[in-house]
Design an enzyme around this catalytic site. Structure first.
Site, PDB file in Angstrom:
ATOM      1  CG  ASP A  64      -0.232  -0.070   2.529  1.00 57.49           C
ATOM      2  OD1 ASP A  64       1.002  -0.266   2.533  1.00 57.49           O
ATOM      3  OD2 ASP A  64      -0.893   0.073   3.573  1.00 57.49           O
ATOM      4  CG  HIS A 270      23.290   4.390 -16.298  1.00 57.41           C
ATOM      5  ND1 HIS A 270      22.354   4.366 -17.308  1.00 57.41           N
ATOM      6  CD2 HIS A 270      23.983   5.540 -16.475  1.00 57.41           C
ATOM      7  CE1 HIS A 270      22.475   5.448 -18.052  1.00 57.41           C
ATOM      8  NE2 HIS A 270      23.452   6.178 -17.565  1.00 57.41           N
ATOM      9  CG  ASP A 287      26.014  10.723 -13.686  1.00 61.65           C
ATOM     10  OD1 ASP A 287      25.327  11.721 -13.422  1.00 61.65           O
ATOM     11  OD2 ASP A 287      26.058  10.191 -14.812  1.00 61.65           O
ATOM     12  CG  ASP A 298      23.134  14.154 -16.365  1.00 62.66           C
ATOM     13  OD1 ASP A 298      23.750  13.587 -15.442  1.00 62.66           O
ATOM     14  OD2 ASP A 298      22.808  13.580 -17.426  1.00 62.66           O
ATOM     15  CG  HIS A 370      28.715   6.917 -22.713  1.00 66.15           C
ATOM     16  ND1 HIS A 370      28.852   8.277 -22.800  1.00 66.15           N
ATOM     17  CD2 HIS A 370      29.608   6.504 -21.768  1.00 66.15           C
ATOM     18  CE1 HIS A 370      29.776   8.683 -21.944  1.00 66.15           C
ATOM     19  NE2 HIS A 370      30.257   7.623 -21.307  1.00 66.15           N
ATOM     20  CG  HIS A 374      21.709  13.418 -22.357  1.00 68.95           C
ATOM     21  ND1 HIS A 374      21.046  14.210 -21.440  1.00 68.95           N
ATOM     22  CD2 HIS A 374      22.646  12.749 -21.646  1.00 68.95           C
ATOM     23  CE1 HIS A 374      21.553  14.019 -20.243  1.00 68.95           C
ATOM     24  NE2 HIS A 374      22.538  13.145 -20.329  1.00 68.95           N
ATOM     25  CG  HIS A 381      18.845  10.694 -20.593  1.00 69.25           C
ATOM     26  ND1 HIS A 381      19.006   9.336 -20.418  1.00 69.25           N
ATOM     27  CD2 HIS A 381      19.982  11.248 -20.127  1.00 69.25           C
ATOM     28  CE1 HIS A 381      20.182   9.080 -19.873  1.00 69.25           C
ATOM     29  NE2 HIS A 381      20.792  10.242 -19.675  1.00 69.25           N
ATOM     30  CD  GLU A 398      26.631  12.171 -20.317  1.00 75.16           C
ATOM     31  OE1 GLU A 398      26.860  11.272 -19.486  1.00 75.16           O
ATOM     32  OE2 GLU A 398      25.491  12.589 -20.578  1.00 75.16           O
ATOM     33  CE1 TYR A 402      32.490   5.695 -17.502  1.00 69.60           C
ATOM     34  CE2 TYR A 402      32.555   5.503 -19.906  1.00 69.60           C
ATOM     35  CZ  TYR A 402      32.148   6.183 -18.767  1.00 69.60           C
ATOM     36  OH  TYR A 402      31.418   7.328 -18.878  1.00 69.60           O
ATOM     37  NE  ARG A 419      29.108   9.520 -16.601  1.00 64.95           N
ATOM     38  CZ  ARG A 419      28.996   8.307 -16.073  1.00 64.95           C
ATOM     39  NH1 ARG A 419      29.690   7.283 -16.575  1.00 64.95           N
ATOM     40  NH2 ARG A 419      28.220   8.095 -15.021  1.00 64.95           N
ATOM     41  CD  GLU A 421      26.476  14.045 -17.273  1.00 65.24           C
ATOM     42  OE1 GLU A 421      25.469  13.996 -17.988  1.00 65.24           O
ATOM     43  OE2 GLU A 421      26.675  13.262 -16.313  1.00 65.24           O
TER      44      GLU A 421
END
Length: 461
Positions: A64, A270, A287, A298, A370, A374, A381, A398, A402, A419, A421
């Site tokens: 619930d 991610h 990130d 972002d 990648h 964006h 995004h 970004e 890796y 990374r 960004e």
């Protein structure tokens, strides 16, 4: 006395009709902007056209307990309405409802004492009209009446209704009703989703103010994380810290699930678990960003847990930084959207070739898999409505590298994920970095990490 009563009666009636919905903040978008957006869609529909849009339903987390509600971004863009189970009907030629001829109707959950006691405030139809400037608002139970009136439009051409993915509850019931009702109707040539995507790319000055606030709150979180991180902390401690800073700076939510990946987790694009114990020698790819009044930031920074980059971490980091600099410089009005990616990828390839991590440029995809950019806006995004950069657009730059353990390169490079960004606003005078307050250069990061942060304060028992 009679004169006094005659004076008071209109005031009492006005007080009863006034919305009780509380307004806690005064820096949201002006209602005139929402009206302009609706009118822009109406002008493309034509006099015999119509469009129907649904917001999100409430989503169940378990048993619930529901997830905190977030409105559908297209719906939010056109109305500013932040409650579930709502429907917007746009009819440029006008429809007759309750003796009024109107061009727009917003159907919503009504407020009542029981719902306010259990669930909190609802704006209700009267509040929607007075606070959001919608021409007519009605209880959503009257959707059938609105459809009946809309069906009387001569030569009606209905655009494909915009329904969120996986509708449930009342939204599913209402969207099914609309689908049954529209069978046999002529279709409008306008793709409302595509039209909105194109509109959403270019941010108004008022939107840019909110995007700046989201970026600034996010920067504050990154600064405190860099000051606070140290070996022996868990990734979730940094996650909790940055999300606290976002909220303290006015963000209603994170813009996406926070990514705090240390050591081997830094190479997962991610990674969201955020549970690992961070160790000396790890690099963290973080990130994380906040959402302010619906608008996302972002931002990613990568930094050493111990406060000082190893030679290998620094070498990879400097390549990514150079690639980002090249990508940001390419964000000019009139340039192809892909310009930042092309510029960044060249630098990444050259750098890894020079280090011997790759032996052929075609191997770059092994460590950079990648896109570089964006759009950013109501969604992190955001709607991709233009392949050419325009003044007023905001996008990320970004690039990253890796290198997982077991990669076909010298072991000294393993478990390094970097990374960087930032959120870049395209202007007539060149790109503007909205998140520049978070340091990017190695010396600046290491200097900041010599300070203590609020994450280093021990909690009282």
């Amino acid at each position: 006395m009679a004169a006094l009563i005659g004076f008071l009666i209109p005031l009492l009636a006005q007080a009863q009709q006034a919305p009780t919905y509380p307004v806690f903040e005064n820096d949201k978008l002006p209602i005139s902007l929402y009206k302009q957006r609706r009118e822009a869609i109406e002008s493309q529909l034509g006099a015999s056209g119509a469009a129907i849009l649904f917001t999100n339903p409430e989503r169940n987390r378990t048993n619930d307990t529901d997830f905190r509600f977030r409105a559908d971004s297209n719906f939010l863009y056109l109305t500013g309405f932040e409650e579930p189970d709502a429907v917007l009907v746009l009819a440029p030629g006008g429809i007759d409802i309750d003796g009024r001829r109107v061009r727009e109707v917003l159907l919503v959950n009504e407020s009542n004492p029981t719902s306010e006691t259990w669930l909190g405030y609802r704006m209700g139809s009267q509040g929607v009209m007075s606070l959001l400037g919608v021409e007519l608002a009605l209880p959503n139970r009257r959707l059938g009446d609105v459809l009946e009136a809309l069906g009387k439009t001569p030569g009606l051409k209905l655009a494909r209704p915009l329904v969120p993915p996986d509708p449930s509850g009342l939204v599913a019931t209402m969207s099914n009703s609309v689908n049954e009702w529209r069978k046999g109707l002529a279709s409008n040539d306008l793709n409302v989703n595509s039209a909105l995507a194109k509109m959403r790319v270019i941010k108004s000055p008022e939107e840019i103010v909110l995007l700046r606030k989201a970026a600034e709150a996010s920067v504050m979180g990154h600064l405190e994380a860099m000051r606070s991180v140290q070996p022996g902390m868990r990734e979730y401690e940094i996650q909790a810290l940055v999300e606290y800073v976002f909220a303290r700076n006015g963000c209603e939510s994170v813009a996406y699930n926070s990514i705090v990946g240390s050591g081997p987790n830094s190479t997962i694009l991610h990674y969201e678990a955020d549970r690992r114990l961070m160790e000396k020698g790890d690099i963290v790819c973080m990130d994380v960003a906040g959402e302010y009044h619906g608008y996302a930031a972002d931002v990613t920074r990568s930094f050493p847990v111990s406060g000082k980059f190893s030679p290998e971490q620094k070498a990879i980091y400097e390549i990514v930084l150079a690639a980002q600099d090249a990508g940001i410089a390419a964000c000019k009005a009139g340039a192809p959207f892909s310009s930042a990616h092309v510029a960044a990828a060249k630098i990444l390839g050259d750098g890894l070739l020079k280090l011997g991590v790759i032996t052929d440029r075609n191997q770059l995809g092994r460590y950079f898999m990648h896109g570089t950019s964006h759009y950013v806006g109501l969604d992190v995004h955001d709607a991709h409505g233009d392949n050419t950069l325009r003044e007023g657009a905001e996008l990320t730059v970004e690039p990253g590298i890796y290198i997982k353990a077991g990669s076909p390169c010298d072991k000294k490079w393993w478990n390094i994920g970097v990374r960087i960004e930032d959120d870049i606003l395209v202007t007539a005078n060149g790109p503007v970095n909205l998140s520049a307050g978070a340091p990017r250069k190695v010396r600046d990061i290491e200097a900041l990490m010599r300070q203590r942060g609020i994450g280093n304060i021990r909690l009282r028992k």
